[in-house]
Design a protein around this motif. Structure first.
Motif, mmCIF file in Angstrom:
data_model
loop_
_atom_site.group_PDB
_atom_site.id
_atom_site.type_symbol
_atom_site.label_atom_id
_atom_site.label_comp_id
_atom_site.label_asym_id
_atom_site.label_seq_id
_atom_site.Cartn_x
_atom_site.Cartn_y
_atom_site.Cartn_z
ATOM 1 N N ASP A 1 53.507 31.395 42.068
ATOM 2 C CA ASP A 1 52.955 32.665 41.585
ATOM 3 C C ASP A 1 52.122 32.481 40.315
ATOM 4 O O ASP A 1 51.098 33.131 40.135
ATOM 5 N N LYS A 2 52.571 31.583 39.431
ATOM 6 C CA LYS A 2 51.832 31.331 38.191
ATOM 7 C C LYS A 2 50.482 30.686 38.506
ATOM 8 O O LYS A 2 49.459 31.078 37.949
ATOM 9 N N LEU A 3 50.485 29.728 39.422
ATOM 10 C CA LEU A 3 49.237 29.071 39.792
ATOM 11 C C LEU A 3 48.266 30.066 40.437
ATOM 12 O O LEU A 3 47.093 30.131 40.059
ATOM 13 N N LEU A 4 48.739 30.849 41.381
ATOM 14 C CA LEU A 4 47.881 31.834 42.053
ATOM 15 C C LEU A 4 47.331 32.852 41.057
ATOM 16 O O LEU A 4 46.157 33.218 41.118
ATOM 17 N N SER A 5 48.159 33.315 40.145
ATOM 18 C CA SER A 5 47.729 34.276 39.139
ATOM 19 C C SER A 5 46.624 33.677 38.262
ATOM 20 O O SER A 5 45.623 34.337 37.966
ATOM 21 N N ARG A 6 46.799 32.441 37.858
ATOM 22 C CA ARG A 6 45.817 31.765 37.004
ATOM 23 C C ARG A 6 44.479 31.589 37.745
ATOM 24 O O ARG A 6 43.409 31.808 37.195
ATOM 25 N N ILE A 7 44.561 31.201 39.024
ATOM 26 C CA ILE A 7 43.358 31.032 39.842
ATOM 27 C C ILE A 7 42.608 32.355 39.957
ATOM 28 O O ILE A 7 41.398 32.411 39.732
ATOM 29 N N ARG A 8 43.335 33.417 40.290
ATOM 30 C CA ARG A 8 42.693 34.745 40.425
ATOM 31 C C ARG A 8 42.010 35.162 39.114
ATOM 32 O O ARG A 8 40.898 35.675 39.124
ATOM 33 N N THR A 9 42.710 34.971 38.009
ATOM 34 C CA THR A 9 42.157 35.341 36.702
ATOM 35 C C THR A 9 40.871 34.577 36.405
ATOM 36 O O THR A 9 39.877 35.162 35.988
ATOM 37 N N LEU A 10 40.894 33.287 36.622
ATOM 38 C CA LEU A 10 39.721 32.461 36.309
ATOM 39 C C LEU A 10 38.541 32.785 37.225
ATOM 40 O O LEU A 10 37.381 32.724 36.797
ATOM 41 N N LEU A 11 38.805 33.140 38.465
ATOM 42 C CA LEU A 11 37.719 33.435 39.399
ATOM 43 C C LEU A 11 37.113 34.821 39.169
ATOM 44 O O LEU A 11 36.005 35.083 39.620
ATOM 45 N N LYS A 12 37.787 35.683 38.425
ATOM 46 C CA LYS A 12 37.251 37.003 38.103
ATOM 47 C C LYS A 12 36.310 36.961 36.916
ATOM 48 O O LYS A 12 35.520 37.872 36.720
ATOM 49 N N LYS A 13 36.418 35.925 36.097
ATOM 50 C CA LYS A 13 35.573 35.834 34.882
ATOM 51 C C LYS A 13 34.122 35.656 35.227
ATOM 52 O O LYS A 13 33.751 35.050 36.180
#
Length: 123
Positions: free
Chosen positions: A111-123
């Protein structure tokens, strides 16, 4: 414009690759896998991914070498380093100095990895 975000996975551990493929394909990402540093450097040059998941200990070229190549060509691509727990402290300093977005210890919390990926791809 492509609909799916493209993630480059540079990893030589087949179990980690399989896990990441299952997780990330389910999330709708397009994946490209490179199983050593040479192929990772080549993929960075040829496909311009939206995000890179990078192991450090790789055959032929280290993850740090591949990160340097990626950052010279595409400063804006976020890179998440996936590092074995014993390597994390020394990896964090060097990786952050050359511009990675994050360092996550293996074994990682999904969940932490997926959350981080989503956050970075929204920037």
């Amino acid at each position: 414009m492509r609909a799916k975000k493209r993630i480059l996975i540079v990893e030589d551990d087949e179990m980690v690759i399989t896990l990441l493929k299952i997780l990330l394909e389910k999330e709708g990402f397009q994946l490209v896998v490179a199983r050593d540093g040479n192929k990772g450097a080549e993929a960075v040059q040829n496909i311009k991914p939206d995000l890179i998941l990078m192991d450090i200990m790789l055959p032929y070229k280290s993850g740090m070498e591949v990160i340097s190549i990626a950052k010279k060509k595409y400063k804006e691509i976020p890179i998440i380093v996936l590092s074995a727990l014993g390597q994390v402290e020394q990896t964090i300093d060097e990786a952050m100095r050359i511009g990675v977005a994050d360092v996550i210890a293996k074994p990682f919390v999904v969940d932490k990895l997926l959350s981080r990926i989503r956050t970075l791809l929204k920037k």
